[in-house]
Design a protein around this motif. Structure first.
Motif, short mmCIF file in Angstrom:
data_model
loop_
_atom_site.label_atom_id
_atom_site.label_comp_id
_atom_site.label_asym_id
_atom_site.label_seq_id
_atom_site.Cartn_x
_atom_site.Cartn_y
_atom_site.Cartn_z
N THR A 116 -73.73 43.13 -76.31
CA THR A 116 -72.37 43.24 -77.18
C THR A 116 -72.98 42.52 -78.72
O THR A 116 -73.73 41.77 -78.80
CB THR A 116 -71.10 42.86 -76.88
OG1 THR A 116 -71.21 41.43 -76.55
CG2 THR A 116 -70.82 43.67 -75.56
N LEU A 117 -72.16 42.98 -79.68
CA LEU A 117 -72.43 42.04 -80.93
C LEU A 117 -71.39 41.11 -81.22
O LEU A 117 -70.11 41.34 -80.83
CB LEU A 117 -72.22 43.32 -82.14
CG LEU A 117 -73.32 44.48 -82.35
CD1 LEU A 117 -72.69 45.59 -83.26
CD2 LEU A 117 -74.66 43.85 -82.70
N ASP A 118 -71.75 40.03 -81.72
CA ASP A 118 -71.12 38.96 -82.04
C ASP A 118 -70.68 39.14 -83.48
O ASP A 118 -71.18 38.32 -84.45
CB ASP A 118 -71.53 37.56 -81.62
CG ASP A 118 -70.59 36.39 -81.78
OD1 ASP A 118 -69.52 36.62 -82.02
OD2 ASP A 118 -71.23 35.19 -81.92
N VAL A 119 -69.80 39.87 -83.93
CA VAL A 119 -69.45 39.90 -85.32
C VAL A 119 -67.98 39.99 -85.57
O VAL A 119 -67.34 40.48 -84.62
CB VAL A 119 -70.00 41.30 -85.88
CG1 VAL A 119 -71.57 41.06 -85.96
CG2 VAL A 119 -69.65 42.52 -85.36
N PRO A 120 -67.29 39.73 -86.72
CA PRO A 120 -65.81 40.18 -86.95
C PRO A 120 -65.32 41.45 -86.63
O PRO A 120 -66.15 42.46 -86.79
CB PRO A 120 -65.43 39.85 -88.18
CG PRO A 120 -66.92 38.96 -88.70
CD PRO A 120 -67.99 39.33 -87.75
N GLY A 121 -64.33 41.49 -85.76
CA GLY A 121 -63.61 42.87 -85.79
C GLY A 121 -63.89 43.44 -84.12
O GLY A 121 -63.42 44.59 -83.86
N THR A 122 -64.84 42.99 -83.42
CA THR A 122 -65.11 43.48 -82.16
C THR A 122 -63.63 43.93 -81.18
O THR A 122 -64.02 44.76 -80.27
CB THR A 122 -66.22 42.74 -81.24
OG1 THR A 122 -65.72 41.44 -81.31
CG2 THR A 122 -67.31 42.61 -82.28
N GLN A 123 -62.70 42.95 -81.60
CA GLN A 123 -61.45 43.54 -81.00
C GLN A 123 -60.54 44.66 -80.94
O GLN A 123 -59.91 44.95 -80.27
CB GLN A 123 -60.56 42.03 -81.04
CG GLN A 123 -59.60 42.34 -82.24
CD GLN A 123 -60.34 41.79 -83.34
OE1 GLN A 123 -61.56 41.69 -83.48
NE2 GLN A 123 -59.75 42.05 -84.77
N LEU A 124 -61.19 45.34 -82.04
CA LEU A 124 -60.60 46.55 -82.53
C LEU A 124 -60.69 47.70 -81.60
O LEU A 124 -61.86 47.75 -80.73
CB LEU A 124 -60.81 47.12 -83.75
CG LEU A 124 -60.76 46.22 -85.09
CD1 LEU A 124 -61.63 46.68 -86.20
CD2 LEU A 124 -59.12 46.47 -85.51
N GLY A 125 -59.83 48.62 -81.55
CA GLY A 125 -59.98 49.74 -80.52
C GLY A 125 -61.09 50.64 -81.05
O GLY A 125 -61.55 50.78 -82.06
N ASN A 126 -61.46 51.68 -79.74
CA ASN A 126 -62.64 52.49 -79.95
C ASN A 126 -63.85 51.98 -80.44
O ASN A 126 -64.69 52.52 -81.10
CB ASN A 126 -62.24 53.55 -81.01
CG ASN A 126 -60.94 54.33 -80.77
OD1 ASN A 126 -60.75 54.59 -79.34
ND2 ASN A 126 -60.52 54.95 -81.57
N ILE A 127 -64.24 50.80 -79.89
CA ILE A 127 -65.54 50.26 -79.99
C ILE A 127 -65.95 49.98 -78.41
O ILE A 127 -65.32 49.16 -77.73
CB ILE A 127 -65.50 49.03 -80.50
CG1 ILE A 127 -65.21 48.92 -82.32
CG2 ILE A 127 -67.20 48.23 -80.58
CD1 ILE A 127 -64.84 47.80 -82.62
N HIS A 128 -67.08 50.62 -78.03
CA HIS A 128 -67.34 50.75 -76.70
C HIS A 128 -68.86 50.51 -76.28
O HIS A 128 -69.82 50.84 -77.44
CB HIS A 128 -67.22 52.07 -76.04
CG HIS A 128 -65.78 52.59 -76.36
ND1 HIS A 128 -64.92 52.22 -75.08
CD2 HIS A 128 -65.08 53.45 -77.15
CE1 HIS A 128 -63.76 52.53 -75.63
NE2 HIS A 128 -63.96 53.25 -76.74
N THR A 129 -69.17 49.96 -75.50
CA THR A 129 -70.66 50.23 -74.76
C THR A 129 -70.38 50.97 -73.84
O THR A 129 -69.26 51.64 -73.30
CB THR A 129 -71.06 48.63 -74.29
OG1 THR A 129 -70.21 48.34 -73.08
CG2 THR A 129 -71.24 47.69 -75.33
N LEU A 130 -71.58 51.57 -73.03
CA LEU A 130 -71.67 52.66 -72.05
C LEU A 130 -72.20 52.07 -70.75
O LEU A 130 -73.34 51.75 -70.67
CB LEU A 130 -72.39 53.76 -72.54
CG LEU A 130 -72.41 54.99 -71.11
CD1 LEU A 130 -71.11 55.33 -70.83
CD2 LEU A 130 -73.30 56.08 -71.90
N ARG A 131 -71.38 51.78 -69.73
CA ARG A 131 -72.18 51.42 -68.67
C ARG A 131 -71.59 51.78 -67.33
O ARG A 131 -72.11 52.29 -66.48
CB ARG A 131 -71.56 49.70 -68.42
CG ARG A 131 -72.01 49.11 -67.09
CD ARG A 131 -73.69 49.06 -66.71
NE ARG A 131 -74.03 48.84 -65.57
CZ ARG A 131 -75.33 49.19 -64.78
NH1 ARG A 131 -76.02 49.76 -65.58
NH2 ARG A 131 -75.61 48.61 -63.78
#
Length: 403
Positions: A116-131
């Motif tokens: 994952t990315l450690d940047v501001p805003g990762t808590q927002l909706g519709n940000i995904h990884t695929l596992r």
């Protein structure tokens, strides 16, 4: 009091599911437990970026076996049960629930975890990884005509998601942190460029030399901020690789170095524990080197080796790496292990989309890839490691079987 099993398999992906099936197929009569953090029974994960996203298929259709198979074959299942601890001394597995399972043999098949990315805003909706299946369904639910999709990373997962999203009518941008074509670290510049042009031809946009610095929006993501500018996005998929899920192995004191170190029979540094799949840094007797391969084919075949080891057989890790992909109208299979700096030889009609690629290192074939040609898989596999000139490989007058 701990429930006792002959074999406990930790990880209910395709590798774990194949292990229990192989054990029963080989006549193993001991008690078996299959433990997995995923609430679903084992399924084919490659379908997630293909059938599930492209065809709207139900992930349940990709199940390795029907739910009733496990009970019918006396396999106790603990799905949706993450492992809290693995104790080699007491030969026990402790689940998050506090339940304890005692084993004679344990097989680790814990897979890998998306970065994952450690940047501001990762808590927002519709940000995904695929596992897993939940990720695929969540991503698919945001597809639609004109939806803006940003894919961060140009590996296999990233490009497959980009192709699926574009095919479903989305406006797709792939964000790369280097100027190199996608996949070039694996396939080299020339073939990486071929994949990039395939995507561009189908309307996918690329932004290169762009470090992702933040995500902005109100409740859901609206913009990806990068060092090369802002990218509007209704959906973000982060595909920047994965790390082997070695937590239980490391805490148990097993030898870990870019995965769990295992021999050609999948044995770890502890005689009662084996490891397979994405986490296994295994000795390949054919290539005489250690390999850690993240692909379902490898997980399935290593599962069969592990089952053989448990039942006293002699199967070993003795095959060439293999993977495949489907993107737009390109389908390909790759065998071997080439390097980005290997010499590239192309046979056939690259412009027409039907060709074979060979990689040469020190005059020997290190890898081969067939693109939209399906008749030469065994012949290409047989060429790996052989000394063949570039001129002969490219000469279509010489049959592939006679190279």
């Amino acid at each position: 009091m701990a429930e006792e099993f002959g074999t406990v398999v930790i990880g209910a992906g395709i590798g774990g599911g194949t292990v229990v099936e192989s054990l029963r197929d080989s006549g193993y009569a001991g008690s078996v437990a299959l433990v997995g953090a995923d609430p679903a029974a084992p399924y084919y994960r490659p379908d997630l970026s293909k059938k599930v996203m492209l065809e709207n298929s139900d992930p349940a259709e990709s199940a390795l076996r029907g739910d009733d198979w496990y009970a019918a074959h006396d396999v106790s299942t603990f799905f949706g049960s993450p492992v809290a601890a693995l104790d080699p001394t007491g030969q026990t597995v402790t689940l998050d629930s506090g339940e304890e399972l005692k084993y004679g043999q344990a097989i680790l098949a814990t897979g890998s975890t998306p970065r994952t990315l450690d940047v501001p805003g990762t808590q927002l909706g519709n940000i995904h990884t695929l596992r897993d299946a939940g990720d695929a369904v969540a991503i698919r639910s945001q597809f639609g005509e004109g939806k803006r999709v940003a894919v961060i990373g140009g590996g296999w997962i990233g490009l497959e998601v980009a192709a699926a999203a574009k095919t479903r009518g989305c406006d797709v941008t792939v964000i790369l942190h280097t100027d190199a074509p996608p996949l070039s670290s694996v396939l080299g510049h020339e073939i990486g460029e071929h994949f990039e042009q395939l995507h561009r031809k189908n309307g996918v946009k690329f932004i290169k030399e762009a470090e992702t610095t933040a995500f902005t929006g109100s409740d859901s993501v609206e913009v990806v901020e990068t060092s090369a500018g802002s990218v509007p996005a209704d959906l973000v998929v982060v595909g920047i690789g994965a790390d082997p899920a070695t937590g239980p192995a490391a805490s148990a004191g097993l030898t870990v170095d870019d995965g769990v170190i295992v021999d050609e029979h999948m044995r770890t540094s502890d005689g009662s524990i084996l490891a397979i799949g994405d986490i296994a840094n295994a000795h390949n007797v054919l290539r005489e080197e250690r390999l850690r391969i993240e692909h379902w084919d490898n997980a399935v075949r290593q599962a069969e080796v592990a089952a053989s080891t448990v039942t006293g057989g002699s199967k070993a890790y003795d095959w060439q790496p293999y993977f495949y992909t489907d993107q737009f109208d390109l389908g390909m299979e790759y065998v071997g292990r080439g390097g980005a700096d290997d010499e590239v030889v192309i046979r056939g009609d690259r412009a027409g989309g039907e060709f074979i690629v060979f990689w040469l290192r020190d005059g020997r074939v290190s890898a081969a890839m067939n693109v939209n040609i399906w008749d030469f898989g065994d012949e290409l596999r047989a060429l790996i490691g052989k000394e063949v000139s570039a001129e002969r490989l490219a000469d279509e007058q010489v049959p592939v079987g006679q190279l």
